[in-house]
Write a protein that holds these residues in place. Structure first.
Motif, mmCIF file in Angstrom:
data_model
loop_
_atom_site.group_PDB
_atom_site.id
_atom_site.type_symbol
_atom_site.label_atom_id
_atom_site.label_comp_id
_atom_site.label_asym_id
_atom_site.label_seq_id
_atom_site.Cartn_x
_atom_site.Cartn_y
_atom_site.Cartn_z
ATOM 1 N N LEU A 108 103.171 -54.597 21.843
ATOM 2 C CA LEU A 108 103.383 -53.290 22.462
ATOM 3 C C LEU A 108 104.152 -52.353 21.532
ATOM 4 C CD1 LEU A 108 104.175 -54.282 26.161
ATOM 5 C CD2 LEU A 108 102.029 -53.431 25.201
ATOM 6 N N THR A 109 105.264 -52.839 20.982
ATOM 7 C CA THR A 109 106.051 -51.973 20.105
ATOM 8 C C THR A 109 105.320 -51.698 18.786
ATOM 9 O OG1 THR A 109 107.244 -53.917 19.279
ATOM 10 C CG2 THR A 109 108.253 -52.695 21.087
ATOM 11 N N THR A 110 104.619 -52.720 18.282
ATOM 12 C CA THR A 110 103.896 -52.540 17.018
ATOM 13 C C THR A 110 102.827 -51.465 17.138
ATOM 14 O OG1 THR A 110 104.285 -54.845 16.355
ATOM 15 C CG2 THR A 110 102.448 -53.680 15.305
ATOM 16 N N PHE A 111 102.005 -51.545 18.175
ATOM 17 C CA PHE A 111 100.914 -50.582 18.323
ATOM 18 C C PHE A 111 101.423 -49.225 18.796
ATOM 19 C CE2 PHE A 111 98.608 -54.554 18.155
ATOM 20 C CZ PHE A 111 97.502 -54.225 17.394
ATOM 21 N N ALA A 112 102.583 -49.194 19.473
ATOM 22 C CA ALA A 112 103.188 -47.903 19.817
ATOM 23 C C ALA A 112 103.628 -47.161 18.550
ATOM 24 C CB ALA A 112 104.380 -48.113 20.747
ATOM 25 N N ARG A 113 104.161 -47.897 17.576
ATOM 26 C CA ARG A 113 104.533 -47.266 16.298
ATOM 27 C C ARG A 113 103.288 -46.727 15.588
ATOM 28 N NH1 ARG A 113 107.541 -52.201 15.784
ATOM 29 N NH2 ARG A 113 109.743 -51.887 16.298
ATOM 30 N N ILE A 114 102.217 -47.495 15.604
ATOM 31 C CA ILE A 114 100.992 -47.038 14.948
ATOM 32 C C ILE A 114 100.475 -45.763 15.612
ATOM 33 C CG2 ILE A 114 98.581 -47.633 14.488
ATOM 34 C CD1 ILE A 114 99.481 -50.551 14.225
ATOM 35 N N ALA A 115 100.549 -45.700 16.942
ATOM 36 C CA ALA A 115 100.113 -44.497 17.652
ATOM 37 C C ALA A 115 100.970 -43.299 17.269
ATOM 38 C CB ALA A 115 100.176 -44.732 19.165
ATOM 39 N N ALA A 116 102.282 -43.512 17.113
ATOM 40 C CA ALA A 116 103.176 -42.421 16.721
ATOM 41 C C ALA A 116 102.858 -41.938 15.307
ATOM 42 C CB ALA A 116 104.628 -42.887 16.812
ATOM 43 N N ILE A 117 102.605 -42.873 14.395
ATOM 44 C CA ILE A 117 102.249 -42.484 13.023
ATOM 45 C C ILE A 117 100.931 -41.730 13.022
ATOM 46 C CG2 ILE A 117 101.678 -43.359 10.718
ATOM 47 C CD1 ILE A 117 103.507 -45.759 11.312
ATOM 48 N N VAL A 132 95.003 -52.923 11.076
ATOM 49 C CA VAL A 132 96.019 -53.900 11.456
ATOM 50 C C VAL A 132 95.547 -55.258 10.963
ATOM 51 C CG1 VAL A 132 97.294 -54.946 13.348
ATOM 52 C CG2 VAL A 132 96.622 -52.538 13.479
ATOM 53 N N LEU A 133 96.349 -55.880 10.095
ATOM 54 C CA LEU A 133 95.978 -57.139 9.455
ATOM 55 C C LEU A 133 96.824 -58.246 10.070
ATOM 56 C CD1 LEU A 133 95.963 -55.773 5.791
ATOM 57 C CD2 LEU A 133 94.013 -55.985 7.347
ATOM 58 N N GLU A 145 97.498 -58.969 21.281
ATOM 59 C CA GLU A 145 97.268 -58.004 20.201
ATOM 60 C C GLU A 145 95.930 -57.294 20.386
ATOM 61 O OE1 GLU A 145 99.660 -60.280 16.545
ATOM 62 O OE2 GLU A 145 97.484 -60.078 16.509
ATOM 63 N N GLN A 146 94.920 -58.047 20.715
ATOM 64 C CA GLN A 146 93.589 -57.468 20.890
ATOM 65 C C GLN A 146 93.538 -56.509 22.075
ATOM 66 O OE1 GLN A 146 91.297 -61.043 21.121
ATOM 67 N NE2 GLN A 146 91.644 -61.568 18.965
ATOM 68 N N LEU A 147 94.248 -56.857 23.143
ATOM 69 C CA LEU A 147 94.320 -55.958 24.294
ATOM 70 C C LEU A 147 95.076 -54.679 23.937
ATOM 71 C CD1 LEU A 147 95.076 -58.507 27.176
ATOM 72 C CD2 LEU A 147 92.921 -57.299 26.736
ATOM 73 N N ALA A 148 96.176 -54.843 23.204
ATOM 74 C CA ALA A 148 96.955 -53.671 22.789
ATOM 75 C C ALA A 148 96.155 -52.791 21.836
ATOM 76 C CB ALA A 148 98.259 -54.114 22.123
ATOM 77 N N ASN A 157 91.515 -42.220 20.590
ATOM 78 C CA ASN A 157 90.131 -41.940 20.210
ATOM 79 C C ASN A 157 89.892 -42.415 18.773
ATOM 80 O OD1 ASN A 157 87.511 -41.025 20.585
ATOM 81 N ND2 ASN A 157 87.979 -38.942 19.888
ATOM 82 N N GLY A 158 90.310 -43.652 18.522
ATOM 83 C CA GLY A 158 90.356 -44.154 17.153
ATOM 84 C C GLY A 158 89.144 -44.939 16.693
ATOM 85 N N THR A 159 88.092 -44.988 17.482
ATOM 86 C CA THR A 159 86.904 -45.740 17.077
ATOM 87 C C THR A 159 86.341 -45.188 15.764
ATOM 88 O OG1 THR A 159 86.366 -46.191 19.385
ATOM 89 C CG2 THR A 159 84.597 -46.474 17.768
ATOM 90 N N GLY A 160 86.128 -46.074 14.806
ATOM 91 C CA GLY A 160 85.582 -45.679 13.513
ATOM 92 C C GLY A 160 86.624 -45.386 12.464
ATOM 93 N N ARG A 161 87.884 -45.290 12.877
ATOM 94 C CA ARG A 161 88.945 -45.050 11.900
ATOM 95 C C ARG A 161 90.150 -45.970 12.100
ATOM 96 N NH1 ARG A 161 93.075 -41.987 13.941
ATOM 97 N NH2 ARG A 161 92.763 -41.151 16.043
ATOM 98 N N MET A 162 90.122 -46.770 13.155
ATOM 99 C CA MET A 162 91.157 -47.769 13.384
ATOM 100 C C MET A 162 90.496 -49.139 13.513
ATOM 101 S SD MET A 162 94.049 -46.167 15.874
ATOM 102 C CE MET A 162 95.134 -44.860 15.267
ATOM 103 N N PHE A 163 91.059 -50.116 12.800
ATOM 104 C CA PHE A 163 90.439 -51.432 12.736
ATOM 105 C C PHE A 163 91.496 -52.519 12.923
ATOM 106 C CE2 PHE A 163 88.315 -48.376 9.991
ATOM 107 C CZ PHE A 163 87.011 -48.419 10.474
ATOM 108 N N TYR A 164 91.037 -53.652 13.440
ATOM 109 C CA TYR A 164 91.908 -54.811 13.648
ATOM 110 C C TYR A 164 91.184 -56.023 13.091
ATOM 111 C CZ TYR A 164 94.163 -58.683 16.190
ATOM 112 O OH TYR A 164 94.790 -59.862 16.522
ATOM 113 N N ARG A 165 91.901 -56.803 12.300
ATOM 114 C CA ARG A 165 91.331 -58.026 11.737
ATOM 115 C C ARG A 165 92.373 -59.140 11.810
ATOM 116 N NH1 ARG A 165 93.762 -60.255 8.262
ATOM 117 N NH2 ARG A 165 93.377 -59.257 6.278
ATOM 118 N N ARG A 166 91.978 -60.280 12.374
ATOM 119 C CA ARG A 166 92.858 -61.451 12.417
ATOM 120 C C ARG A 166 92.290 -62.531 11.518
ATOM 121 N NH1 ARG A 166 93.394 -65.979 16.898
ATOM 122 N NH2 ARG A 166 95.240 -67.077 16.118
#
Length: 338
Positions: A108-117, A132-133, A145-148, A157-166
């Motif tokens: 929650l805090t990690t992805f909240a920071r990303i949203a702020a940036i 997000v690696l 993490e995947q839900l967040a 509205n980050g589809t196409g410019r925000m990515f998550y990889r585990r």
């Protein structure tokens, strides 16, 4: 003259840098010799033995170490480092990615920071992807993490410019995480801003960093000075104050001593992806950990490899808008240092 030799000319120390290094070495040596001599003189009053020699040697090493740190502060005291003059992006904007390696963090805090940036970057007029690696090993935490991340995509509205990889294999820890991304996807980008899970950066700062990289084709890495924020405990607040009050002075001294062969602290920095890919592949050391295996202080080694390949590595404490969180107690601080 080869291209590599021409690049190395940019790294040669100037007269002021040589004087700074000579001053630091002289201060450290004189202080260490004086302290160990006084220890030896005191021990000789009742006979100088093997243990006395060991104590004098340890005093020499520790005093030299402390005096070296003091010399950085003394070199950084006079005047102020000039801020970079290049702040305007050339068009079209270079493809830039903001990479956030995470491992067992609070989603929650990690992805909240990303949203702020992301909001700050958009307000600064910067076009950048986010990735997000994840090296998280816990399956339940990875699910969170995947839900967040799904919520982040929806809210920004980050589809196409925000990515998550585990990763399935977290070989090499953070360094291996970044290396795997550079190898598989780095070719799509010219610059990469590397953050930690607890990092925050203002969009204007990222814009200035990209402009600085554009203006100097020999600049391989630009490191900011992150300020510690969000401390709650007495220890954390003390560390936060020290970072704010002393950090700029020490960093200014470091910049004056190292010049274009500066440090990399592993986060809150921007790298030229091509330079990083060409120079910073880390070997696995022979033998058992901690002296063998994966290199733990990978960031300093990567800075040295960039400089060896002829790329500039600079630290600039005048770049504001760069933040991180710090440890709240001595045990957390010791774990981080280890």
């Amino acid at each position: 003259m080869t291209r590599l030799n021409a690049m190395h000319e940019h790294l040669a120390p100037d007269t002021r840098m040589r004087w700074c290094r000579a001053f630091a070495l002289a201060l450290s040596l004189v202080s260490a010799v004086t302290a160990s001599s006084l220890m030896g003189e005191a021990a000789a009053q009742d006979g100088f033995g093997a243990w006395d020699a060991i104590r004098a040697g340890l005093v020499f090493v520790t005093t030299a170490w402390l005096a070296w740190g003091a010399s950085l502060a003394l070199i950084g005291l006079p005047g102020r480092q000039r801020a970079g003059t290049h702040t305007d992006l050339s068009q079209p904007q270079p493809r830039t990615v903001i990479a956030v390696p995470i491992c067992n963090e609070d989603p929650l805090t990690t992805f909240a920071r990303i949203a702020a940036i992301d909001r700050s970057v958009a307000e600064a007029g910067v076009e950048a992807d986010f990735v997000v690696l994840s090296d998280t090993r816990d399956a339940e935490l990875a699910r969170k993490e995947q839900l967040a991340f799904a919520r982040l995509l929806r809210d920004t509205n980050g589809t196409g410019r925000m990515f998550y990889r585990r990763r399935q294999d977290n070989a090499g820890r953070k360094a291996g995480n970044i290396e795997e991304f550079i190898r598989t996807s780095g070719g799509a980008y010219e610059f990469a801003v590397i953050l930690d899970a607890d990092s925050l950066m203002e969009g204007e700062t990222i814009r200035t960093m990209i402009a600085r990289m554009q203006a100097d084709p020999q600049l391989g890495l630009l490191q900011t000075l992150p300020q510690i924020i969000g401390a709650r405990s007495f220890f954390g607040r003390a560390l936060q104050f020290a970072s704010c009050f002393h950090g700029p002075v020490f960093t200014r001294g470091l910049a004056r001593m190292q010049g274009a062969t500066g440090p990399f602290w592993g986060h809150n920095a921007i790298v030229r992806v091509r330079a990083f890919a060409q120079s910073c592949g880390l070997p696995e050391l022979s033998g058992k950990p901690p002296l063998g295996g994966h290199i733990l202080s990978h960031d300093y080694v990567e800075a040295a490899l960039l400089a060896r390949a002829g790329w500039k590595v600079q630290v600039d404490q005048t770049l504001g808008g760069s933040f991180e969180e710090g440890p709240e107690n001595v045990l957390s601080f010791a774990r981080r240092e280890r």
